[in-house]
Scaffold this motif. Sequence first.
Motif, PDB file in Angstrom:
ATOM      1  N   ARG A   1       0.836  -1.211   0.000  1.00 23.40           N
ATOM      2  CA  ARG A   1       0.000   0.000   0.000  1.00 23.40           C
ATOM      3  C   ARG A   1       0.870   1.261   0.000  1.00 23.40           C
TER       4      ARG A   1
ATOM      5  N   GLY B   1      -4.990  -6.074  -4.930  1.00 22.33           N
ATOM      6  CA  GLY B   1      -5.387  -4.728  -5.341  1.00 22.33           C
ATOM      7  C   GLY B   1      -4.214  -3.764  -5.354  1.00 22.33           C
ATOM      8  N   TYR B   2      -3.410  -3.805  -4.300  1.00 20.49           N
ATOM      9  CA  TYR B   2      -2.247  -2.915  -4.235  1.00 20.49           C
ATOM     10  C   TYR B   2      -1.229  -3.262  -5.319  1.00 20.49           C
TER      11      TYR B   2
ATOM     12  N   LYS C   1      -0.013  -0.513 -12.289  1.00 15.67           N
ATOM     13  CA  LYS C   1      -0.676   0.454 -13.174  1.00 15.67           C
ATOM     14  C   LYS C   1      -0.069   1.846 -13.015  1.00 15.67           C
ATOM     15  N   GLU C   2       0.076   2.302 -11.771  1.00 14.98           N
ATOM     16  CA  GLU C   2       0.620   3.635 -11.533  1.00 14.98           C
ATOM     17  C   GLU C   2       2.077   3.732 -11.963  1.00 14.98           C
TER      18      GLU C   2
ATOM     19  N   LYS D   1      -2.717  -1.892  -8.590  1.00 14.48           N
ATOM     20  CA  LYS D   1      -2.649  -0.435  -8.577  1.00 14.48           C
ATOM     21  C   LYS D   1      -1.207   0.041  -8.715  1.00 14.48           C
TER      22      LYS D   1
END
Length: 123
Positions: free
Chosen positions: A40, A89-90, A96-97, A93
Amino acid sequence: MMKKVYLLMLAVFLTGMSLVSCSTKQHAINQLENFSYELRDHSANYDVDDWKYAAEKFVKIRKNISKHEFEYTSEEKAKIGKLEGQCAGYMGKGVKEGVFDKVKGIGNEIKGILKGILNAITE
């Protein structure tokens, strides 16, 4: 008398083993929770080596959890599922980022190159 001492020692041993077992299974959950926090907080800045390490760490944690698969309560299994979902999810994400930032950086670089070419041509 000797039988009572033997039974007492056996009871202490079994109690100790059950405490170690609980501690170990809880340790596996704690590892997963800490890993989810790590993802995260830092995954947006991961490079390829960081992602490789993260994947290896996740597999190691999953193996540790699976060793205690039949010892977990329903609540613990729900927590494990939630934490695994957060990790997924992290990871998604973060990838992607990270990719978006790199593409954006490359795009800005290409804009600069084109601007430099146009300036050179028009001078």
